[in-house]
Scaffold this motif. Sequence first.
Motif, PDB file in Angstrom:
ATOM      1  N   SER A 296     153.853  -6.605  37.092  1.00 40.44           N
ATOM      2  CA  SER A 296     152.959  -5.462  37.020  1.00 40.44           C
ATOM      3  C   SER A 296     152.106  -5.394  38.275  1.00 40.44           C
ATOM      4  N   CYS A 297     151.824  -4.196  38.697  1.00 34.27           N
ATOM      5  CA  CYS A 297     150.910  -3.965  39.811  1.00 34.27           C
ATOM      6  C   CYS A 297     149.789  -3.083  39.280  1.00 34.27           C
TER       7      CYS A 297
ATOM      8  N   THR B 139     143.630   5.493  41.780  1.00 37.89           N
ATOM      9  CA  THR B 139     144.683   5.846  40.826  1.00 37.89           C
ATOM     10  C   THR B 139     146.038   5.696  41.479  1.00 37.89           C
ATOM     11  N   LEU B 140     146.861   4.849  40.908  1.00 37.22           N
ATOM     12  CA  LEU B 140     148.141   4.519  41.528  1.00 37.22           C
ATOM     13  C   LEU B 140     149.091   5.698  41.635  1.00 37.22           C
ATOM     14  N   ASP B 141     149.035   6.633  40.706  1.00 32.85           N
ATOM     15  CA  ASP B 141     150.066   7.663  40.715  1.00 32.85           C
ATOM     16  C   ASP B 141     149.953   8.598  41.912  1.00 32.85           C
TER      17      ASP B 141
ATOM     18  N   SER C 199     154.869   8.499  45.172  1.00 32.34           N
ATOM     19  CA  SER C 199     153.788   9.042  44.362  1.00 32.34           C
ATOM     20  C   SER C 199     154.363   9.941  43.278  1.00 32.34           C
ATOM     21  N   SER C 200     153.557  10.214  42.271  1.00 32.25           N
ATOM     22  CA  SER C 200     154.046  11.033  41.161  1.00 32.25           C
ATOM     23  C   SER C 200     154.399  12.452  41.605  1.00 32.25           C
TER      24      SER C 200
ATOM     25  N   ARG D 245     156.621   3.449  36.828  1.00 37.02           N
ATOM     26  CA  ARG D 245     155.172   3.507  36.741  1.00 37.02           C
ATOM     27  C   ARG D 245     154.747   4.047  35.387  1.00 37.02           C
ATOM     28  N   ASP D 246     153.565   3.654  34.956  1.00 42.61           N
ATOM     29  CA  ASP D 246     152.940   4.174  33.753  1.00 42.61           C
ATOM     30  C   ASP D 246     151.592   4.709  34.179  1.00 42.61           C
ATOM     31  N   ASN D 247     151.524   6.004  34.359  1.00 43.55           N
ATOM     32  CA  ASN D 247     150.285   6.586  34.894  1.00 43.55           C
ATOM     33  C   ASN D 247     149.122   6.458  33.922  1.00 43.55           C
ATOM     34  N   ALA D 248     149.422   6.494  32.638  1.00 44.56           N
ATOM     35  CA  ALA D 248     148.354   6.376  31.648  1.00 44.56           C
ATOM     36  C   ALA D 248     147.663   5.016  31.747  1.00 44.56           C
TER      37      ALA D 248
END
Length: 124
Positions: free
Chosen positions: A19-20, A26-28, A51-52, A71-74
Amino acid sequence: QLQASGGGLVQPGGSLRLSCAASGFTLDYYAIGWFRQAPGKEREGVSCISSSDDGSTYVVDSLKGRFTVSRDNAKNMVYLQMNSLKPEDTAVYYCATDLTPGSTCPPVHEYNYWGQGTLVTVSS
């Protein structure tokens, strides 16, 4: 701050999910790359997720079919799923970003923000 986690000792053929996580941003919004450095070897690129805005993913050819990135943006997390692990996968794994909003996976030299790594040891 970026932080990779989820490493550990696993037997050959086993699986791990790294995991990161990020704090403070915000990673997304950003492309996130995974890299690894084995003992006595240079750091090498493993995988990347854009990116998303783009959503594309990349896994180095030698690891395709065994490693996937998502990725899990939530949860503000990026994952590296590693299956069918081999002893040669033993390394410290890092996540990194270029901190460019909306970016696709950049060239390696453009990664300028690195997290602390997590050690993966594949051994019987």
